[in-house]
Scaffold this active site. Structure first.
Site, mmCIF file in Angstrom:
data_model
loop_
_atom_site.group_PDB
_atom_site.id
_atom_site.type_symbol
_atom_site.label_atom_id
_atom_site.label_comp_id
_atom_site.label_asym_id
_atom_site.label_seq_id
_atom_site.Cartn_x
_atom_site.Cartn_y
_atom_site.Cartn_z
ATOM 1 N N HIS A 35 50.183 10.201 -14.516
ATOM 2 C CA HIS A 35 51.064 9.357 -15.332
ATOM 3 C C HIS A 35 52.535 9.552 -14.987
ATOM 4 O O HIS A 35 53.369 8.743 -15.376
ATOM 5 C CB HIS A 35 50.807 9.577 -16.832
ATOM 6 C CG HIS A 35 51.361 10.834 -17.399
ATOM 7 N ND1 HIS A 35 50.604 11.982 -17.582
ATOM 8 C CD2 HIS A 35 52.597 11.146 -17.849
ATOM 9 C CE1 HIS A 35 51.357 12.925 -18.114
ATOM 10 N NE2 HIS A 35 52.578 12.444 -18.293
ATOM 11 N N ASP B 126 43.944 12.775 -14.860
ATOM 12 C CA ASP B 126 45.400 12.576 -14.834
ATOM 13 C C ASP B 126 46.001 13.494 -13.769
ATOM 14 O O ASP B 126 46.598 14.532 -14.080
ATOM 15 C CB ASP B 126 45.975 12.869 -16.218
ATOM 16 C CG ASP B 126 47.467 12.577 -16.319
ATOM 17 O OD1 ASP B 126 48.015 11.926 -15.397
ATOM 18 O OD2 ASP B 126 48.088 13.003 -17.313
ATOM 19 N N SER C 225 55.170 17.411 -18.153
ATOM 20 C CA SER C 225 54.066 16.710 -17.475
ATOM 21 C C SER C 225 53.945 17.133 -16.015
ATOM 22 O O SER C 225 54.941 17.268 -15.311
ATOM 23 C CB SER C 225 54.318 15.203 -17.496
ATOM 24 O OG SER C 225 54.025 14.652 -18.743
#
Length: 255
Positions: free
Chosen positions: A77, A122, A211
């Site tokens: 992402h 992810d 992230s």
């Protein structure tokens, strides 16, 4: 009835004046850090990198891990919107400082896991346009080959939010603990086959801006920071992409 928890990505956006060359000049909109973490020492996490994606007047910040002289592992992402424009991505290695230092590398290819959907799988591999030179502050981290025991300590690191207001200009790290799938499903309700959870004390853990960063156990990479539930530091499990579950795909796409 099960309560509904909001899923927050760990991506952060900030306004940019100049991100290339010398000291990086940023005007923070949201510059998150590891919640209630400790400050990393120079060379303590030589595999940690900062990944920046440009988008007009904004940049998005994430973490990443060095897999080889030519490859970085991060969250899908963070980079899926740059698959066709990898030149919009910049990687900084060899520094613990968000604002300065390190080696700057551009990205020539973005490889997102083909089964990435709803944060499952992810994960993405970045191919650098020129090779890193390994030294005391830049080095790779090996991929874990086997699942770690439940309750095992895991070190997470990144340039994410330290609390709800304060900012640290230096890489932060903290300790979380692995959870079994059964324990995690009881807390998060739904868990993809390539996800794994880590538990942490209330007030600790990963947050916005972390992230794609590493989760390491005994010097091996076991997870990639993916998302949090609710808000930072609430005490819910943090969710990572499982490196062991995706290891074969990672190695294949480094060749």
């Amino acid at each position: 009835m099960k309560s509904v928890l909001v899923i927050w990505t760990l991506l952060a956006a900030i306004s940019v004046n100049n991100i290339h060359g010398g000291k990086r000049k940023f005007r923070p909109l949201l510059e998150p850090r590891i919640f209630s973490g400790r400050t990393a020492a120079k060379g303590q996490f030589p595999y940690q990198v900062l990944v920046i994606r440009e988008n007009g007047t904004l940049i998005f910040i994430c973490g990443g891990s060095i897999l080889s002289r030519d490859h970085i592992l991060t969250a899908a992402h963070c980079v899926d919107k740059a698959k066709r424009t990898p030149e919009l991505l910049t990687v900084y290695a060899g520094t613990i400082y968000f604002m300065s230092g390190g080696v700057e590398k551009r990205v020539s290819r973005v490889i997102v896991h083909p089964a990435y959907v709803n944060y499952n799988n992810d994960i993405a591999v970045l191919k650098l346009n020129s090779s890193l030179k390994f030294n005391s502050v830049i080095n790779y981290i090996p991929l874990a080959k086997a699942n770690i025991p439940d309750g095992a300590p895991v070190i997470v690191s990144g340039w994410g939010q330290v609390n709800k207001t304060d900012i640290s200009p230096v890489l932060q790290y903290n300790t979380e603990y692995s959870m079994s799938r059964a324990q995690c499903v009881r807390r998060v309700y739904r868990l993809g086959d390539a996800m794994r959870c880590m538990r942490r004390p209330v007030g600790h853990g990963i947050c916005h801006g972390d992230s794609g960063g590493p989760a390491a156990h005994k010097g091996e990479l076991v997870g990639v920071n993916s998302y949090i539930l609710g808000d930072c530091g609430l005490g819910y499990p943090d969710v990572f992409t499982d490196v062991v579950a995706t290891r074969e795909w990672i190695i294949k796409n480094m060749k």
